[in-house]
Enzyme design. Sequence first.
Site, PDB file in Angstrom:
ATOM      1  N   ALA A 296       0.864  -1.185   0.000  1.00  0.00           N
ATOM      2  CA  ALA A 296       0.000   0.000   0.000  1.00  0.00           C
ATOM      3  C   ALA A 296       0.895   1.226   0.000  1.00  0.00           C
ATOM      4  O   ALA A 296       1.838   1.305   0.789  1.00  0.00           O
ATOM      5  CB  ALA A 296      -0.912   0.014   1.227  1.00  0.00           C
ATOM      6  N   GLU A 297       0.613   2.171  -0.871  1.00  0.00           N
ATOM      7  CA  GLU A 297       1.503   3.321  -1.026  1.00  0.00           C
ATOM      8  C   GLU A 297       1.607   4.169   0.240  1.00  0.00           C
ATOM      9  O   GLU A 297       2.585   4.889   0.424  1.00  0.00           O
ATOM     10  CB  GLU A 297       1.054   4.189  -2.191  1.00  0.00           C
ATOM     11  CG  GLU A 297      -0.276   4.891  -1.975  1.00  0.00           C
ATOM     12  CD  GLU A 297      -0.736   5.625  -3.217  1.00  0.00           C
ATOM     13  OE1 GLU A 297      -0.836   6.854  -3.162  1.00  0.00           O
ATOM     14  OE2 GLU A 297      -1.009   4.966  -4.236  1.00  0.00           O
ATOM     15  N   ASN A 298       0.596   4.071   1.118  1.00  0.00           N
ATOM     16  CA  ASN A 298       0.649   4.851   2.356  1.00  0.00           C
ATOM     17  C   ASN A 298       1.528   4.204   3.412  1.00  0.00           C
ATOM     18  O   ASN A 298       1.699   4.755   4.498  1.00  0.00           O
ATOM     19  CB  ASN A 298      -0.762   5.091   2.908  1.00  0.00           C
ATOM     20  CG  ASN A 298      -1.581   3.825   3.009  1.00  0.00           C
ATOM     21  OD1 ASN A 298      -1.611   3.023   2.083  1.00  0.00           O
ATOM     22  ND2 ASN A 298      -2.256   3.640   4.119  1.00  0.00           N
ATOM     23  N   GLY A 299       2.116   3.026   3.132  1.00  0.00           N
ATOM     24  CA  GLY A 299       3.124   2.488   4.029  1.00  0.00           C
ATOM     25  C   GLY A 299       2.834   1.138   4.633  1.00  0.00           C
ATOM     26  O   GLY A 299       2.895   0.986   5.870  1.00  0.00           O
TER      27      GLY A 299
ATOM     28  N   SER B 293       7.964   4.034   1.555  1.00  0.00           N
ATOM     29  CA  SER B 293       7.022   3.440   0.612  1.00  0.00           C
ATOM     30  C   SER B 293       7.304   3.912  -0.811  1.00  0.00           C
ATOM     31  O   SER B 293       7.329   3.115  -1.757  1.00  0.00           O
ATOM     32  CB  SER B 293       5.582   3.794   1.006  1.00  0.00           C
ATOM     33  OG  SER B 293       4.662   3.124   0.183  1.00  0.00           O
TER      34      SER B 293
END
Length: 217
Positions: A45-48, A87
């Site tokens: 997930a790009e948010n981490g 990320s």
Amino acid sequence: MDGREIIARRIAKEFKDGMVANLGFGIPNMAANYLPDGVKVILQAENGALNFGPTPKIGESDPDLGNSGGAPITLLKGASTFDMDLSFAIIRGGHVDITALGALECDQEGNIANWMIPGIFAPGMGGAMDLLVGAKCVIAALSHNDKKGNSKVLKKCALPLSAAKCVDIIITDKAVMKVTDKGLVLIEVAPGLTVDEVIKCTDADLIIATDVKEMEI
């Protein structure tokens, strides 16, 4: 089964064992619930988050764990969470094998528009610009037609682009198409549809594969 589920299930079929796969906002995130049995995929997930799993059951979610759209996720054994700097270092460093992103429209050249409709406020394209150029394979996921029946798979995108000539596969609720040097190749149609019906509702010029299959969902 509605169109969103059809698309999400078909996205999951593209994941192979050992891949690092990024799921974008909306329909792509649903694909986490339909991973093929026996296939080990590391979802990012790009948010981490790295190595997350399906949507938790009602009452079992952790408010500190969410996907790119803010919806609850589960973490699998060996998962990790981290800040967005790391990320995006993963994304920009070319460590994402495949990404699936929602789209407003795509075209036969592999262009994608997924962040802005002129005249309507948009906060920005977010991580899409990084994923579209950083991932090794890009899936565009969208409804084949809008509510008026107009094709969203076009000869040429009309909306502001997120990136140019970056899409490898287009998955809609009606078809699967591959972007090639020769053009957009129709390789699968959804159950209950014919090749002619897909051609009729598509603005883009389609090259028809010799072995068009029924979409696996």
